[in-house]
Design an enzyme around this catalytic site. Sequence first.
Site, mmCIF file in Angstrom:
data_model
loop_
_atom_site.group_PDB
_atom_site.id
_atom_site.type_symbol
_atom_site.label_atom_id
_atom_site.label_comp_id
_atom_site.label_asym_id
_atom_site.label_seq_id
_atom_site.Cartn_x
_atom_site.Cartn_y
_atom_site.Cartn_z
ATOM 1 N N ASP A 170 -12.281 7.485 -0.321
ATOM 2 C CA ASP A 170 -11.012 7.060 -0.915
ATOM 3 C C ASP A 170 -9.841 7.450 -0.003
ATOM 4 O OD1 ASP A 170 -9.157 5.966 -2.599
ATOM 5 O OD2 ASP A 170 -9.198 7.598 -4.066
ATOM 6 N N HIS A 207 -15.068 7.632 -7.062
ATOM 7 C CA HIS A 207 -14.341 8.904 -6.920
ATOM 8 C C HIS A 207 -14.319 9.730 -8.204
ATOM 9 C CE1 HIS A 207 -11.372 6.143 -8.437
ATOM 10 N NE2 HIS A 207 -10.935 5.738 -7.271
ATOM 11 N N LYS A 213 -14.597 -4.881 -7.101
ATOM 12 C CA LYS A 213 -13.921 -3.642 -7.487
ATOM 13 C C LYS A 213 -13.179 -3.904 -8.790
ATOM 14 C CE LYS A 213 -12.287 0.491 -7.351
ATOM 15 N NZ LYS A 213 -11.890 1.361 -6.289
ATOM 16 N N HIS A 223 -15.856 3.734 0.297
ATOM 17 C CA HIS A 223 -14.553 3.548 -0.387
ATOM 18 C C HIS A 223 -13.448 3.888 0.607
ATOM 19 C CE1 HIS A 223 -12.077 3.941 -4.312
ATOM 20 N NE2 HIS A 223 -11.220 3.894 -3.294
HETATM 21 N N1 LIG Z 1 -6.747 6.971 -4.827
HETATM 22 C C1 LIG Z 1 -5.463 6.751 -4.928
HETATM 23 O O1 LIG Z 1 -4.735 7.621 -5.421
HETATM 24 N N2 LIG Z 1 -4.892 5.616 -4.514
HETATM 25 C C2 LIG Z 1 -5.560 4.441 -3.995
HETATM 26 C C3 LIG Z 1 -6.103 3.571 -5.071
HETATM 27 C C4 LIG Z 1 -7.343 4.149 -5.727
HETATM 28 O O2 LIG Z 1 -8.427 4.103 -5.148
HETATM 29 O O3 LIG Z 1 -7.211 4.665 -6.839
HETATM 30 C C5 LIG Z 1 -4.575 3.663 -3.117
HETATM 31 O O4 LIG Z 1 -4.827 2.496 -2.845
HETATM 32 O O5 LIG Z 1 -3.572 4.244 -2.692
#
Ligand SMILES: NC(=O)N[C@@H](CC(=O)O)C(=O)O
Length: 358
Positions: free
Chosen positions: A262, A187, A112, A24
């Site tokens: 993430d 996540h 996704k 991710h």
């Molecule tokens: N994790 C986040 O807070 N932001 C992610 C998008 C996501 O994966 O939720 C993003 O693209 O900025």
Amino acid sequence: MSSLASSSVPNGTKITIPYPCDFHHHFRQGPAISSLVPIASQRFGTALAMPNTKPPITTVPLAIAYHDELMAARKEGGGEMMEIVNVLYLTDNTTVETVDEMAKHDFIVGFKYYPAGATTNSDFGVTDFLKCYPVFSRLSDLNMVLCIHSEVSTPTVDIFDREKVFIETVITKIVKDFPNLKIVMEHISTIHGVNFIKSLPETSKVVGSITPHHIMYNRNALLVGGVKPHFYCLPILKRETHRAALLEAASSQSGRFIMGTDSAPHTVGSKESSCGCAGVFNGHAAVEMYVEAFESVGRLDALEDFIETGKKFYGIQDGGRTMELVKEEWRVEESMELGEDVVKPLRAGEMVKWKIVR
Ligand SMILES: NC(=O)N[C@@H](CC(=O)O)C(=O)O
């Protein structure tokens, strides 16, 4: 301040782990790509690129173009070049024909699913998951993956309860209706996510990905002593009980939890704003931080399972490559380049306890 217990392993200690893969990662678009891809290449054998660009990657031709752009930004890092795999952005209108088209390309591993309005650039996401059932069915037949941002975006649901309500109202039904569908609950941020995944039968093909920030920080990092926008991400950081449960799950060697950083950079200006963007940038030290977190609970031995579970799930074969790290402190830069702008990395100006040797 991270919530990790103090470490026990002496400085200078070396460990060898299977080469990590990140399932991710947000590489963004335009000039930011050339800042982000080389950083990830130093840490990951394979990275799964998220499709929430502007416009989002909703079609196979867009995915091919994005993949080519990301691959071109890789740099030789002394070892083998990082591989990049992609997912398409699912919408209410995605067709079964698109799934068939995707299946012709090895680098496209699935979809996704962003619930519309749940997070950054999710406006084109799914408003009614039942509309996606034909797509889920074909994905299942083709053994492709559905990565789910597992939060509702209903205005009346408290932001801290979004994951719990998504489990109750959406993902439980999808898993029941598609028992053979490979799903990543992305996540996960609560004990509810952990318990949901652990409750599924052995035969289930559902795993949960876990970020470094959700196992190192609780919501105090975001809210105590003033609002800290660089800790604002979605799913939002939760109570300490959830952080501890996630770290326990990641290091449980259950074969159900996988690495997914993430890493989600936003420019300093867009974070430090009256309406700051959601996303934590951790790509500069994600592997090192996972190691630190596992060390804090005396579970360095469990890193192998955490890394290998993701590779097995996605069918990544890397011939047993390994990475060596040493317990040696280094200071994170205050800011880093993000294309023509700057991003504040997680733990900016502070120390990280582990360093990659090779
Ligand atoms: N994790 C986040 O807070 N932001 C992610 C998008 C996501 O994966 O939720 C993003 O693209 O900025």
